[in-house]
Design a protein around this motif. Structure first.
Motif, PDB file in Angstrom:
ATOM      1  N   PHE A   1       4.686 -26.446  33.578  1.00 31.95           N
ATOM      2  CA  PHE A   1       3.678 -25.540  32.770  1.00 31.95           C
ATOM      3  C   PHE A   1       2.562 -24.816  33.161  1.00 31.95           C
ATOM      4  O   PHE A   1       2.344 -23.690  33.136  1.00 31.95           O
ATOM      5  N   PHE A   2       1.683 -25.764  33.978  1.00 30.51           N
ATOM      6  CA  PHE A   2       0.433 -25.026  34.583  1.00 30.51           C
ATOM      7  C   PHE A   2       1.060 -24.046  35.684  1.00 30.51           C
ATOM      8  O   PHE A   2       0.214 -23.267  35.683  1.00 30.51           O
ATOM      9  N   THR A   3       1.878 -24.389  36.513  1.00 28.10           N
ATOM     10  CA  THR A   3       2.362 -23.426  37.586  1.00 28.10           C
ATOM     11  C   THR A   3       2.809 -22.215  37.129  1.00 28.10           C
ATOM     12  O   THR A   3       2.318 -21.135  37.518  1.00 28.10           O
ATOM     13  N   GLY A   4       3.566 -22.060  35.981  1.00 27.15           N
ATOM     14  CA  GLY A   4       4.021 -20.804  35.617  1.00 27.15           C
ATOM     15  C   GLY A   4       2.987 -20.144  34.892  1.00 27.15           C
ATOM     16  O   GLY A   4       2.954 -18.897  34.841  1.00 27.15           O
ATOM     17  N   GLY A   5       2.094 -20.701  33.924  1.00 29.67           N
ATOM     18  CA  GLY A   5       1.273 -19.969  33.310  1.00 29.67           C
ATOM     19  C   GLY A   5       0.171 -19.421  34.023  1.00 29.67           C
ATOM     20  O   GLY A   5      -0.210 -18.351  33.943  1.00 29.67           O
ATOM     21  N   ALA A   6      -0.219 -20.393  35.209  1.00 30.00           N
ATOM     22  CA  ALA A   6      -1.341 -19.552  36.257  1.00 30.00           C
ATOM     23  C   ALA A   6      -0.468 -18.330  36.897  1.00 30.00           C
ATOM     24  O   ALA A   6      -1.675 -17.492  36.985  1.00 30.00           O
ATOM     25  N   ILE A   7       0.523 -18.418  37.240  1.00 27.74           N
ATOM     26  CA  ILE A   7       0.934 -17.266  37.961  1.00 27.74           C
ATOM     27  C   ILE A   7       0.989 -16.109  37.078  1.00 27.74           C
ATOM     28  O   ILE A   7       0.656 -14.898  37.443  1.00 27.74           O
ATOM     29  N   ALA A   8       1.573 -16.288  35.991  1.00 29.49           N
ATOM     30  CA  ALA A   8       1.656 -15.177  34.947  1.00 29.49           C
ATOM     31  C   ALA A   8       0.208 -14.624  34.801  1.00 29.49           C
ATOM     32  O   ALA A   8      -0.014 -13.399  34.628  1.00 29.49           O
ATOM     33  N   VAL A   9      -0.743 -15.606  34.242  1.00 29.83           N
ATOM     34  CA  VAL A   9      -1.923 -14.930  34.160  1.00 29.83           C
ATOM     35  C   VAL A   9      -2.718 -14.225  35.211  1.00 29.83           C
ATOM     36  O   VAL A   9      -3.304 -13.250  35.003  1.00 29.83           O
ATOM     37  N   PHE A  10      -2.537 -14.630  36.376  1.00 32.13           N
ATOM     38  CA  PHE A  10      -3.107 -14.150  37.674  1.00 32.13           C
ATOM     39  C   PHE A  10      -2.448 -12.834  37.886  1.00 32.13           C
ATOM     40  O   PHE A  10      -3.250 -11.648  37.955  1.00 32.13           O
ATOM     41  N   LEU A  11      -1.003 -12.475  37.733  1.00 30.54           N
ATOM     42  CA  LEU A  11      -0.404 -11.347  37.922  1.00 30.54           C
ATOM     43  C   LEU A  11      -0.877 -10.421  36.943  1.00 30.54           C
ATOM     44  O   LEU A  11      -1.030  -9.090  37.192  1.00 30.54           O
ATOM     45  N   VAL A  12      -0.999 -10.634  35.513  1.00 33.02           N
ATOM     46  CA  VAL A  12      -1.256  -9.720  34.737  1.00 33.02           C
ATOM     47  C   VAL A  12      -2.690  -9.311  34.635  1.00 33.02           C
ATOM     48  O   VAL A  12      -3.050  -8.102  34.351  1.00 33.02           O
ATOM     49  N   THR A  13      -3.778 -10.199  34.975  1.00 35.73           N
ATOM     50  CA  THR A  13      -5.133 -10.010  34.912  1.00 35.73           C
ATOM     51  C   THR A  13      -5.435  -9.151  36.276  1.00 35.73           C
ATOM     52  O   THR A  13      -6.361  -8.244  36.253  1.00 35.73           O
ATOM     53  N   CYS A  14      -5.093  -9.661  37.380  1.00 40.26           N
ATOM     54  CA  CYS A  14      -5.547  -9.123  38.628  1.00 40.26           C
ATOM     55  C   CYS A  14      -4.947  -8.043  39.405  1.00 40.26           C
ATOM     56  O   CYS A  14      -5.170  -7.441  40.282  1.00 40.26           O
ATOM     57  N   VAL A  15      -3.312  -8.140  39.200  1.00 42.62           N
ATOM     58  CA  VAL A  15      -2.612  -7.333  39.762  1.00 42.62           C
ATOM     59  C   VAL A  15      -2.371  -5.850  39.047  1.00 42.62           C
ATOM     60  O   VAL A  15      -2.264  -4.857  39.565  1.00 42.62           O
ATOM     61  N   ILE A  16      -2.010  -6.165  37.610  1.00 41.05           N
ATOM     62  CA  ILE A  16      -1.582  -5.039  36.723  1.00 41.05           C
ATOM     63  C   ILE A  16      -2.735  -4.451  35.624  1.00 41.05           C
ATOM     64  O   ILE A  16      -2.373  -3.898  34.787  1.00 41.05           O
ATOM     65  N   ASN A  17      -3.787  -5.180  35.998  1.00 41.02           N
ATOM     66  CA  ASN A  17      -4.979  -4.765  35.055  1.00 41.02           C
ATOM     67  C   ASN A  17      -4.467  -4.740  33.573  1.00 41.02           C
ATOM     68  O   ASN A  17      -4.793  -3.923  32.703  1.00 41.02           O
ATOM     69  N   ASN A  18      -3.829  -6.112  33.099  1.00 38.78           N
ATOM     70  CA  ASN A  18      -3.716  -6.037  31.802  1.00 38.78           C
ATOM     71  C   ASN A  18      -2.926  -5.146  30.985  1.00 38.78           C
ATOM     72  O   ASN A  18      -2.946  -4.667  29.849  1.00 38.78           O
ATOM     73  N   PHE A  19      -1.886  -4.396  31.842  1.00 32.59           N
ATOM     74  CA  PHE A  19      -1.167  -3.528  31.287  1.00 32.59           C
ATOM     75  C   PHE A  19      -1.659  -2.187  30.968  1.00 32.59           C
ATOM     76  O   PHE A  19      -0.950  -1.338  30.318  1.00 32.59           O
ATOM     77  N   GLN A  20      -2.878  -2.188  31.181  1.00 29.13           N
ATOM     78  CA  GLN A  20      -3.383  -0.681  30.876  1.00 29.13           C
ATOM     79  C   GLN A  20      -3.967   0.024  32.090  1.00 29.13           C
ATOM     80  O   GLN A  20      -3.809  -0.330  33.183  1.00 29.13           O
ATOM     81  N   GLN A  21      -4.004   1.279  31.596  1.00 35.17           N
ATOM     82  CA  GLN A  21      -4.237   2.521  32.768  1.00 35.17           C
ATOM     83  C   GLN A  21      -5.724   2.014  33.073  1.00 35.17           C
ATOM     84  O   GLN A  21      -6.854   1.998  32.502  1.00 35.17           O
ATOM     85  N   LEU A  22      -5.992   2.197  34.536  1.00 38.09           N
ATOM     86  CA  LEU A  22      -7.095   2.237  35.163  1.00 38.09           C
ATOM     87  C   LEU A  22      -8.197   3.478  34.792  1.00 38.09           C
ATOM     88  O   LEU A  22      -7.731   4.503  35.025  1.00 38.09           O
ATOM     89  N   GLN A  23      -8.979   3.149  34.320  1.00 33.55           N
ATOM     90  CA  GLN A  23      -9.850   4.113  33.438  1.00 33.55           C
ATOM     91  C   GLN A  23     -11.011   4.609  34.777  1.00 33.55           C
ATOM     92  O   GLN A  23     -11.686   3.587  35.385  1.00 33.55           O
ATOM     93  N   PRO A  24     -11.298   5.786  35.143  1.00 35.71           N
ATOM     94  CA  PRO A  24     -12.218   6.038  36.296  1.00 35.71           C
ATOM     95  C   PRO A  24     -13.647   5.796  35.784  1.00 35.71           C
ATOM     96  O   PRO A  24     -13.959   6.101  34.440  1.00 35.71           O
ATOM     97  N   SER A  25     -14.457   5.501  36.660  1.00 38.39           N
ATOM     98  CA  SER A  25     -15.864   5.259  36.150  1.00 38.39           C
ATOM     99  C   SER A  25     -16.582   6.263  36.115  1.00 38.39           C
ATOM    100  O   SER A  25     -16.411   7.368  36.800  1.00 38.39           O
ATOM    101  N   LEU A  26     -17.311   6.707  34.937  1.00 40.51           N
ATOM    102  CA  LEU A  26     -18.167   7.711  34.736  1.00 40.51           C
ATOM    103  C   LEU A  26     -19.284   7.791  35.560  1.00 40.51           C
ATOM    104  O   LEU A  26     -19.850   6.747  35.974  1.00 40.51           O
ATOM    105  N   PRO A  27     -19.558   9.123  36.102  1.00 40.29           N
ATOM    106  CA  PRO A  27     -20.713   9.149  36.991  1.00 40.29           C
ATOM    107  C   PRO A  27     -22.064   8.937  36.312  1.00 40.29           C
ATOM    108  O   PRO A  27     -22.116   9.374  35.065  1.00 40.29           O
TER     109      PRO A  27
END
Length: 343
Positions: free
Chosen positions: A259-285
């Motif tokens: 459980f820990f192995t599968g859950g940790a890999i899923a959380v890492f990929l979602v949060t750090c690789v694909i940015n929580n499934f959201q579009q990257l917002q450009p930083s405002l000047p």
């Protein structure tokens, strides 16, 4: 000839080479490594010893994994089908309803090839999911190969000859590699218990899908849709671990580690690789500082004023008192009287 930038269109010449020569190569290497762990003996299993008549490993043999109430074929089918259908339905709904955070630009490359944002998001999310699925398999198989922990039915599969081994008490530890007389394939499978691969794959699939449903789905008018879907998926994953323990195929520690192995890999990929499934917002000047009032279109330079000790002591009764505020007011009146004056 350069591609003109249009609204909703973005030109990129690196997306195709990066996909072909980086991402596909990494994916192919991951699949190949998972295959070697699963179907070959390239990585031999660590041989652990055991105590004579150890009750921890003396559970009855439950039979092959295919005879389980939740066989591996069913698990693999569910962990492949449920996330795929969920992501396809979610992306189609988000694309046609133009949900906020899911609208991306169309990528144009080589002045001819157009990559639709819907297709790009589906390939991105499913590709990352597939990568994580094979990565979870590698982590689980590597843990089983390195540790070599026995299953609860290990002694039933091993069938050791206690008389030939000279077992006089339960405290005697057997380390001989030829101690088992059972089927070598079954014995080797009984040495691969920690962590539980089925539990790891189930939780990985459930957590990845739950995070997608929670972060992408926009349900208006009901508050129970997303919790119901999420809890159902998590309960199915937990049920896999419970069945593995109930059938004496894994220990509780093996299931929890999976459980820990599968859950940790899923959380890492979602949060750090694909940015929580959201579009990257450009930083405002950063906003530019407002300029002070100008006279005749020319900026006025304001100098800092420092009050003198005499002004502080004398107060408003002393001639020339009033400090910086009085001088600024006099300067302003002077500018009003003489409009051509710049000082």
């Amino acid at each position: 000839m350069a591609v003109e930038e249009k609204p909703g269109v973005k030109s990129s010449s690196s997306i195709v080479p990066c996909f072909l020569f980086v991402e596909l190569v990494i994916m192919a290497g991951t699949v190949l490594l998972a295959y070697y762990f699963e179907y070959t003996d390239t990585f031999p299993v660590h041989i652990q010893g055991f105590f004579c008549y150890d009750k921890t490993f003396s559970k009855p043999y439950p039979g092959p994994d295919d005879t389980s109430k939740i066989p591996p074929v069913l698990i693999y089918s569910l962990v492949t089908a449920i996330p795929t259908l969920t992501i396809l339905v979610g992306e189609l709904c988000a694309f046609f309803t133009k949900a906020e955070g899911t609208q991306e630009k169309t990528i144009v490359t080589a002045d001819c090839c157009y990559f639709n944002p819907l297709l790009r998001r589906i390939i991105r999310f499913l590709g990352v999911y597939a990568f994580g699925l094979f990565t979870t398999t590698i982590f689980a198989n590597a843990g089983q190969v390195v540790t070599g922990n026995q299953t609860p039915h290990f002694l039933s599969a091993c069938r050791p000859n206690y008389t030939a081994l000279g077992c006089q008490s339960t405290m005697q530890y057997i380390t001989e590699r030829r101690a088992c007389t059972g089927n070598p394939l079954i014995v080797m499978s009984a040495r691969k218990s920690f962590p539980s691969k089925d539990a790891a794959l189930s939780v990985y699939s459930a957590v990845y899908t739950v995070m997608y449903v929670t972060l992408v789905f926009k349900t208006k008018g009901t508050r129970l849709t997303k919790p119901t879907i999420s809890l159902t998926l998590l309960c199915l994953a937990m049920l896999v671990g419970v069945v593995r323990v109930a059938e004496y195929r894994n220990h509780w520690a093996d299931v929890l580690a999976g459980f820990f192995t599968g859950g940790a890999i899923a959380v890492f990929l979602v949060t750090c690789v694909i940015n929580n499934f959201q579009q990257l917002q450009p930083s405002l000047p950063p906003p530019r500082p407002q300029r002070p009032e100008s006279v005749l279109g020319m900026p006025m330079v304001t100098l800092p004023c420092v009050e003198s000790p005499l002004e502080k002591l004398s107060g408003p009764q002393v001639r020339g008192g009033g400090g910086c505020e009085a001088r600024l007011c006099s300067q302003k009146r002077g500018r009003d009287t003489h409009p051509l004056s710049l000082t």
